[in-house]
Design a protein around this motif. Structure first.
Motif, PDB file in Angstrom:
ATOM      1  N   ASP A   1       1.205  -1.114  -0.115  1.00  0.00           N
ATOM      2  CA  ASP A   1      -0.047   0.053  -0.043  1.00  0.00           C
ATOM      3  C   ASP A   1       0.843   1.202  -0.141  1.00  0.00           C
ATOM      4  O   ASP A   1       1.617   1.160   0.888  1.00  0.00           O
ATOM      5  N   ASN A   2       1.059   2.577  -0.265  1.00  0.00           N
ATOM      6  CA  ASN A   2       1.218   3.676  -0.680  1.00  0.00           C
ATOM      7  C   ASN A   2       1.376   3.508   0.611  1.00  0.00           C
ATOM      8  O   ASN A   2       2.580   4.806   0.935  1.00  0.00           O
ATOM      9  N   ALA A   3       0.973   3.383   1.669  1.00  0.00           N
ATOM     10  CA  ALA A   3       0.587   4.580   3.006  1.00  0.00           C
ATOM     11  C   ALA A   3       2.085   4.106   3.675  1.00  0.00           C
ATOM     12  O   ALA A   3       2.508   4.821   4.070  1.00  0.00           O
ATOM     13  N   VAL A   4       2.427   2.824   3.477  1.00  0.00           N
ATOM     14  CA  VAL A   4       4.048   2.849   3.689  1.00  0.00           C
ATOM     15  C   VAL A   4       5.205   3.720   3.432  1.00  0.00           C
ATOM     16  O   VAL A   4       6.559   3.845   4.040  1.00  0.00           O
ATOM     17  N   ARG A   5       4.763   3.945   2.389  1.00  0.00           N
ATOM     18  CA  ARG A   5       5.476   5.266   1.599  1.00  0.00           C
ATOM     19  C   ARG A   5       5.867   6.614   1.527  1.00  0.00           C
ATOM     20  O   ARG A   5       6.904   7.604   1.366  1.00  0.00           O
TER      21      ARG A   5
ATOM     22  N   SER B   1       5.217   7.553   7.881  1.00  0.00           N
ATOM     23  CA  SER B   1       5.876   6.381   8.282  1.00  0.00           C
ATOM     24  C   SER B   1       6.236   5.442   6.575  1.00  0.00           C
ATOM     25  O   SER B   1       5.541   4.170   6.470  1.00  0.00           O
ATOM     26  N   ARG B   2       7.556   5.877   6.850  1.00  0.00           N
ATOM     27  CA  ARG B   2       8.432   5.307   5.871  1.00  0.00           C
ATOM     28  C   ARG B   2       8.965   4.085   6.315  1.00  0.00           C
ATOM     29  O   ARG B   2       9.928   4.249   7.072  1.00  0.00           O
ATOM     30  N   ARG B   3       8.776   3.070   5.881  1.00  0.00           N
ATOM     31  CA  ARG B   3       9.373   1.824   6.015  1.00  0.00           C
ATOM     32  C   ARG B   3       8.501   1.403   4.360  1.00  0.00           C
ATOM     33  O   ARG B   3       8.907   0.240   4.509  1.00  0.00           O
ATOM     34  N   PRO B   4       9.901   1.049   3.079  1.00  0.00           N
ATOM     35  CA  PRO B   4       9.167   0.871   1.691  1.00  0.00           C
ATOM     36  C   PRO B   4       9.132  -0.070   0.997  1.00  0.00           C
ATOM     37  O   PRO B   4       8.090  -0.036   0.521  1.00  0.00           O
ATOM     38  N   HIS B   5      10.247  -0.509   1.685  1.00  0.00           N
ATOM     39  CA  HIS B   5      10.780  -2.143   1.510  1.00  0.00           C
ATOM     40  C   HIS B   5      10.135  -3.495   2.125  1.00  0.00           C
ATOM     41  O   HIS B   5      10.368  -3.679   3.020  1.00  0.00           O
TER      42      HIS B   5
ATOM     43  N   VAL C   1      -1.000  -8.067   2.631  1.00  0.00           N
ATOM     44  CA  VAL C   1      -1.270  -6.504   2.508  1.00  0.00           C
ATOM     45  C   VAL C   1       0.079  -5.997   3.446  1.00  0.00           C
ATOM     46  O   VAL C   1      -0.550  -6.760   4.584  1.00  0.00           O
ATOM     47  N   TYR C   2       1.074  -5.436   2.651  1.00  0.00           N
ATOM     48  CA  TYR C   2       1.753  -4.698   3.498  1.00  0.00           C
ATOM     49  C   TYR C   2       0.871  -3.041   3.577  1.00  0.00           C
ATOM     50  O   TYR C   2       1.388  -2.544   2.778  1.00  0.00           O
ATOM     51  N   THR C   3       0.121  -2.576   4.862  1.00  0.00           N
ATOM     52  CA  THR C   3       0.475  -0.982   4.736  1.00  0.00           C
ATOM     53  C   THR C   3       0.631  -0.557   6.201  1.00  0.00           C
ATOM     54  O   THR C   3       1.609  -0.932   7.185  1.00  0.00           O
ATOM     55  N   ALA C   4      -0.181   0.738   6.808  1.00  0.00           N
ATOM     56  CA  ALA C   4      -0.449   1.355   7.826  1.00  0.00           C
ATOM     57  C   ALA C   4      -0.798   1.888   7.993  1.00  0.00           C
ATOM     58  O   ALA C   4      -2.429   2.503   7.162  1.00  0.00           O
ATOM     59  N   GLU C   5      -0.971   1.593   9.432  1.00  0.00           N
ATOM     60  CA  GLU C   5      -2.123   2.190   9.987  1.00  0.00           C
ATOM     61  C   GLU C   5      -2.505   2.892  11.766  1.00  0.00           C
ATOM     62  O   GLU C   5      -1.441   3.637  12.184  1.00  0.00           O
TER      63      GLU C   5
ATOM     64  N   PHE D   1       6.898   8.337  13.222  1.00  0.00           N
ATOM     65  CA  PHE D   1       5.520   7.740  12.691  1.00  0.00           C
ATOM     66  C   PHE D   1       3.891   7.880  12.840  1.00  0.00           C
ATOM     67  O   PHE D   1       3.563   8.017  14.115  1.00  0.00           O
ATOM     68  N   ASP D   2       3.488   8.620  12.429  1.00  0.00           N
ATOM     69  CA  ASP D   2       1.977   9.186  12.430  1.00  0.00           C
ATOM     70  C   ASP D   2       1.178   7.566  12.384  1.00  0.00           C
ATOM     71  O   ASP D   2      -0.154   7.353  13.285  1.00  0.00           O
ATOM     72  N   ARG D   3       1.355   6.378  11.143  1.00  0.00           N
ATOM     73  CA  ARG D   3       0.799   5.122  11.071  1.00  0.00           C
ATOM     74  C   ARG D   3       2.240   4.226  10.943  1.00  0.00           C
ATOM     75  O   ARG D   3       3.512   4.140  11.152  1.00  0.00           O
ATOM     76  N   TYR D   4       1.544   3.402  11.679  1.00  0.00           N
ATOM     77  CA  TYR D   4       2.784   2.121  12.152  1.00  0.00           C
ATOM     78  C   TYR D   4       1.928   1.007  10.580  1.00  0.00           C
ATOM     79  O   TYR D   4       1.251   0.494  10.632  1.00  0.00           O
ATOM     80  N   PRO D   5       3.587   0.686  10.350  1.00  0.00           N
ATOM     81  CA  PRO D   5       3.125  -0.870   9.283  1.00  0.00           C
ATOM     82  C   PRO D   5       2.530  -1.758   9.778  1.00  0.00           C
ATOM     83  O   PRO D   5       2.659  -2.056  10.921  1.00  0.00           O
ATOM     84  N   ILE D   6       1.697  -2.904   9.571  1.00  0.00           N
ATOM     85  CA  ILE D   6       1.310  -3.467   9.278  1.00  0.00           C
ATOM     86  C   ILE D   6       1.003  -4.793   8.211  1.00  0.00           C
ATOM     87  O   ILE D   6       1.169  -4.342   7.039  1.00  0.00           O
ATOM     88  N   LEU D   7       1.787  -6.633   8.960  1.00  0.00           N
ATOM     89  CA  LEU D   7       1.717  -6.983   7.820  1.00  0.00           C
ATOM     90  C   LEU D   7       0.250  -7.577   7.938  1.00  0.00           C
ATOM     91  O   LEU D   7       0.410  -8.233   9.319  1.00  0.00           O
TER      92      LEU D   7
END
Lengths: 536, 631
Positions: free
Chosen positions: B134-138, B142-146, B200-204, B245-251
């Motif tokens: 999801d673009n949210a991780v970029r 909440s940058r943890r893009p890879h 799905v890899y996103t940020a919540e 981070f304002d949103r946290y990475p979630i898998l």
């Protein structure tokens, strides 16, 4: 040849005899010397074997010269006997006190010598003379035999008793006139010392009569002493110190220097010395100079560029973190050098640039390279030198302080010394790197080395250097080394292999001086610096 | 550097040769391992989660399980003891993460021993899952893009192999992940996903999202993301990584089953058990290269440990572009792409054997270099005068041809390399400051002074203020001092000498000491803003010592420097007025000396008079004025 002695010793030696003992105190009187001087002289002579000393104990009697009427001293017991004879042979103590002029206490104290010496006895409250005993006592000196008529007899007795002198009285009178005398001398003069020794203390107030035991020393020359005496002795002045005056007037020829007790402790004189770590530094410098290395220095406050970036150390490398490296607040940054070179360094970090490397693959940040740090290694010094003059052949070394963000304990200090070296030479190889390192440590006194693969961002191949410590039977790591990566040398314009090393000197000093605590080097106890056996 | 323990028996079994213990240590050293020695580990298994706790020496069982947080120490039933394990302990060799576990290490050892050489290739199967990024991780908040992923099927765990996986994960987190900051690994039981194959890899939003973290009692309710960071041991340990981070990475699966909150903690539901047979592995991070490399090392190591297992791939949709692309573009705007991971493709490089021989100083020809590189587990083929080298995906340290030359040197054995010297004659030369410094050292030792060395980092209290002086305006100040006692570089030497006298009150008098060293002063004209100045300081303490003695010393020193003694009255608070003087040379104030003020003596607790002096050292005959003290 006449023996020379200090003047007092010469006098004493002359006065001694081999056929007759001389009493030390007599000699002192005779020679007008201190008794202590004469004593010291005869003791010295005895040690030399020139005299024999005999020590005798003497009982010396004396009376207190401050007591009144000692010259014609009359003992209380005699006074009591005389008073009783004159007053009918008997009387109560108060009466006797009145007759004799002694106070009743004195009369009381005199009763025991009066009765014990047989002059009379005590009957109830009265003292009674023993006329028979008195008569016998005075008979020897009396003008005639005692008359038989009691009245005449009493007169006779009184008359003779008045001139009679008791043994203690005789002794006391004698001592009062002559001063202290030995018991032997008194006996030899006919005094009844036996009786006097009992009665004299009782006849005088407390401590009025004193007996002291003294040692008298007698000296007699031995055969050796006699020979010496016959050869003659020369008196010389004894001095403690050789003075300019003695030298100027030549008097030193006629004096003796008082001998020292060579075992007597003296105050230690401390040396100026080089600090142990400075000794290691000097030896290190000497070793590299002898191997044809040129010395260089660089600032302690260093830019991130020279300390890290020029060495291909990526900007996110753990060693660059605030955790490990001291950053400077003021001066906080340095301008970057030649932009063309900086550009080559940047692209080498990012993608290898022209070096054929894949690079570290990140975006290089000039502001991180501008940040000032306290240099973490003297490789910052040698890399500057390489950039300044990248053309070989050259050998360069630098010795200096480097800084790491360490808390102080026995193993760590935030500051230590390193020696860094580089060889820029088209013939340089990994083999000559190992040979150079071995040659250096051989010069420092080590014989066995172990080279283990090491991993540093700026050298390839890399090696860690271990030396064998024979005494401790163990390997010790001394530092890192290697051939600068092309990513380091090419951006600086250097086409030759560059051998490089950074070796810790504090650790070497601790090994060479057998210290367990690195703080000893910088927070030194002067006693250690003065006395360390390996600094002799 | 963390220390790892490699099980000896397993290592020996995998090396395949009856390697004596001494020889084993030797071979490990020759590979560059920093070996501490052999040790026996006591082992206990956590009853609740199966985690194996290994204890060295007299270490005690920890109060709670490192993995599931179950209380262990007070309950005898909470753990069961396993057979002890003999290990060889060594420092983690950060540049060779492929040698962190017995299989990888054995692969390397077999190579250098010549037991088995050349490249090992690991077969990669077809895709079994997809993962949508999801673009949210970029987004900047909440940058943890890879993210990269792999599936391994048909694994069979026992206590040892499951423990090895956990340890490898931990060590990779340290060495490559920089404590999970750059890369972090998650391993899950594929069969716990209830047949779902779309991830799905996103940020919540942390205030509006919850799951059951690893270690929670089975069946316990989900925990909010913020609460996990605040309360879970792993949450507390790594919360700082999500600080900004304002949103946290979630898998998670497409239907919402959470696998993990990278880089913090996995979910309890997807936990790997002893009887898990299919694993999903993900690596998330800040750089594409590092996550790819970490995954490659982990899966190749797993395949070494589980030869029966099959590696399958995952299709990553909308993947964040690689670092290279990001570096060239502006980072966010470039086109996302489809990736198939893990990528076990080989790195290819060429090596010049002649240059290798030259750099190493060894008489090596092409075939010989090729043989050495094959021992280091590379595939080598001839490419004209050069060698083409194919490098396994688990090697993280080959940036340049030169790295392969080092590999050749290691295979040759450093101990076998002859030690030579460069043939070129050069002439040694010391710098001017060494020449004059050594001369002055000789003068001071000749005067009976003992050399001391003191720390060059100091603080205002221990330097200027000790002398009653204002803080020197040109003092270089540290930004991140480690203690209040070392906050700046020294601008003068005397305070260090006086402190040395104070520290030596118990030692015999007189004491006469000196230090010859650099001080550092800020200087706008200097390249880095500060420059060193070589100075000489001396101090002497004795019951009877005074100005005349000090003047006499300075006269001797000046004479040795070729200077007539020229003085000027000085008025500085640390010297007794009227008993202090500046020393002049060529009209510059080059030195200060005098009798120390009783106030300073009291501050130092010294009970005898002290004389002191400090002067600059002329370099190459150039007189330097003394800037350490206000004049």
């Amino acid at each position: 040849m006449a023996r020379s002695l200090p003047p007092d010793q010469a006098q004493v030696l002359q006065a001694l005899r081999s056929d007759e003992e001389k009493r030390v105190s007599d000699l002192a009187d005779h020679l007008h010397l201190d008794q202590a001087q004469v004593s010291a002289a005869v003791v010295t002579f005895e040690q030399e074997g020139w005299v024999e000393i005999r020590t005798e104990e003497i009982e010396e009697w004396s009376v207190d010269p401050d007591l009144p009427r000692l010259a014609d001293f009359v003992a209380p017991r005699t006074a009591i006997a005389r008073a009783l004879v004159t007053n009918g042979g008997r009387g109560a103590i108060p009466q006797v006190s009145q007759w004799t002029g002694l106070d009743p206490k004195e009369v009381g104290q005199a009763i025991r010598p009066f009765t014990a010496s047989g002059l009379g006895k005590k009957e109830g409250g009265d003292l009674v003379v023993d006329e028979g005993a008195l008569a016998a006592l005075v008979a020897d000196d009396a003008s005639g035999p005692p008359p038989s008529d009691p009245a005449t007899r009493q007169t006779w007795l009184a008359t003779n008793l008045a001139t009679w002198v008791g043994p203690e009285e005789a002794v006391i009178r004698n001592l009062a006139s002559t001063g202290p005398r030995s018991r032997t001398a008194l006996r030899e003069d006919g005094f009844d010392v036996g009786t006097a020794s009992t009665l004299a203390p009782l006849a005088l107030p407390k401590n009025g009569f004193q007996v002291k035991v003294r040692r008298a020393r007698y000296a007699r020359l031995t055969a050796e002493g006699a020979r010496l005496q016959s050869e003659g002795v020369e008196a010389r002045r004894e001095v403690n110190q050789l003075t300019p005056e003695l030298l100027a007037n030549g008097e030193w020829r006629s004096v003796t220097f008082r001998p020292y007790d060579i075992d007597l402790a003296t105050e230690r004189r401390w040396l100026g010395k080089r600090h142990p770590l400075q000794q290691v530094i000097a030896r290190t410098r000497q070793a590299f100079l002898e191997m044809g290395f040129e010395e260089v220095v660089s600032p302690h406050v260093e830019s991130g560029f020279w300390n890290f970036d020029a060495l291909f150390q990526p900007q996110d490398h753990p060693a660059r973190e605030m955790q490990d490296t001291f950053y400077m607040k003021n001066p906080g940054s340095s301008p970057l050098p030649d932009p063309a070179m900086v550009g080559r360094v940047r692209s080498t970090h990012e993608d290898g640039g022209e070096t054929g490397s894949v690079g570290w693959r990140y975006r290089w940040d000039a502001s991180k390279a501008e940040q000032n740090v306290l240099r973490t290694h003297t490789t910052a010094t040698t890399i500057r030198e390489l950039a300044k003059n990248p053309r070989g052949p050259r050998k360069v070394f630098s010795i200096g302080r480097v800084y790491r963000r360490e808390t102080i304990d026995y193993k760590h200090l935030p500051i230590f010394f390193q020696v860094d070296g580089i060889i820029i030479d088209e013939h340089a190889s990994f083999s000559s790197l190992l040979g150079t390192l071995a040659a250096f440590y051989e010069r420092m006194g080590f014989e066995k080395f172990y080279f283990r693969p090491g991993f540093f961002p700026y050298t390839e191949p890399s090696v860690e250097v271990f030396i064998w410590h024979e005494e401790k039977q163990d390997w010790f790591e001394m530092g890192g080394s290697g051939i600068f990566r092309p990513e380091v040398t090419q951006p600086l314009g250097c086409e030759h292999p560059v051998l490089a090393w950074g070796l810790g000197l504090d650790r070497l000093a601790m090994l060479l001086f057998d210290r367990a605590d690195i703080r000893d080097l910088y927070l030194a106890d002067l006693e250690w610096l003065r006395t360390e056996p390996r600094c002799r | 550097m963390p220390v790892i323990g490699i099980p000896v028996q397993e290592l020996q079994r995998r090396v395949g040769e009856e390697l004596g213990r001494d020889r084993l240590l030797e071979v490990l050293g020759d590979l560059g391992c920093d070996v501490e020695g052999f040790a026996h580990l006591r082992r206990f298994r956590c009853t609740r989660c199966g985690f194996v706790i290994e204890l060295v020496g007299k270490e005690e069982i920890p109060p709670t399980c490192d993995r599931c947080n179950a209380p262990l120490r007070d309950d005898p039933k909470a753990t069961s003891e396993l057979a002890p394990l003999e290990v060889v302990r060594m420092e983690l060799l950060a540049v060779r993460p492929d040698m962190f576990d017995p299989a990888g290490l054995a692969r390397a050892i077999r190579g250098v021993l010549g037991e088995e050489t050349g490249l090992v290739e690991y077969p990669v199967g077809s895709p079994v899952m997809t993962l949508q990024v999801d673009n949210a991780v970029r987004r900047p908040d909440s940058r943890r893009p890879h993210i990269v992923c792999a599936v391994i099927e048909n694994v069979h765990f026992d206590d040892d192999s499951i423990k090895l996986l956990m340890k490898l994960q931990e060590n990779l987190h340290w060495a490559l992940g920089r404590n999970r900051k750059h890369a972090s690994i998650g391993v899950y039981d594929l069969d716990s996903l209830q047949g779902e194959t779309d991830l799905v890899y996103t940020a919540e939003d942390p205030d509006d999202y919850a799951f059951t973290p690893l270690g929670a009692e089975p069946g316990s309710p989900p925990v909010g993301l913020r609460q996990i960071l605040a309360e879970h041991p792993k949450g507390r340990a790594y919360a700082h990584l999500l600080e900004s981070f304002d949103r946290y990475p979630i898998l998670r699966t497409r239907s919402g089953l959470v696998l993990s909150m990278p880089p913090i903690i996995n979910s309890e539901e997807t936990r790997v058990h002893l009887d898990s047979h299919r694993l999903v592995i993900d690596v998330t991070g800040t750089g594409s290269r590092i996550v790819q490399r970490t995954l490659a090392i982990l899966v190749t190591s797993l395949l070494e440990h589980h030869p029966e297992a099959q590696l399958r791939t995952v299709t990553i949709q909308n993947a964040t572009p690689s670092d290279d692309a990001a570096r060239i573009g502006d980072g966010n705007g470039s086109a996302a792409s489809v990736l198939t991971t893990p990528d076990l493709s080989l790195q290819t490089m060429t090596v010049d054997p002649a240059a290798t021989a030259r750099i190493l100083g060894l008489p090596l020809d092409g075939p010989r270099v090729a043989a050495l590189l094959e021992k280091m587990r590379h595939r080598v083929t001839t490419d004209g005068a050069r060698l083409k080298v194919e490098i396994a995906p688990y090697r993280n340290d080959i940036l340049h041809e030169r790295d392969l030359m080092e590999d050749a040197a290691i295979a040759f054995g450093y101990r076998n390399i002859p030690r030579t010297l460069v043939p070129t004659l050069t002439v040694g030369k010391e710098i001017e400051s060494t020449v004059i410094g050594e001369k002055l050292r000789e003068v001071m030792i000749g005067l009976g002074f003992l050399e001391v060395m003191t720390l060059s980092l100091t603080s205002p209290e221990q330097s200027d203020r000790l002398l009653g002086l204002p803080d020197h305006p040109a003092t270089p100040i540290l930004d991140n001092p480690i203690s209040g006692e070392q906050t700046q570089l020294r601008t003068s030497l005397l305070p260090g000498l006086l402190t040395t006298l104070a520290r030596n009150r118990h030692n015999a008098l007189p004491q006469e000491i000196f230090e010859l060293s650099e001080v550092t002063l800020r200087d706008p004209g200097a390249e880095t803003g500060a420059a060193e100045h070589l100075q000489l300081a001396l101090a002497a303490i004795a019951p009877k010592i005074g100005f005349a003695e000090c003047r006499a010393l300075l006269e001797s020193i000046a004479a040795e420097l070729g200077w007539p003694l020229r003085l000027e009255h000085a008025d500085l608070p640390f010297l007794i007025a009227g008993r202090a003087a500046w020393m002049l040379a060529e009209d510059e104030r080059v030195g200060i000396f005098g009798v120390l003020h009783p106030e300073v003596l009291e501050r130092l607790g010294l009970q005898n008079p002290v004389i002191a002096a400090e002067l600059t050292v002329p370099i190459a005959g150039h007189v330097q004025s003394l800037r350490s003290y206000p004049s």
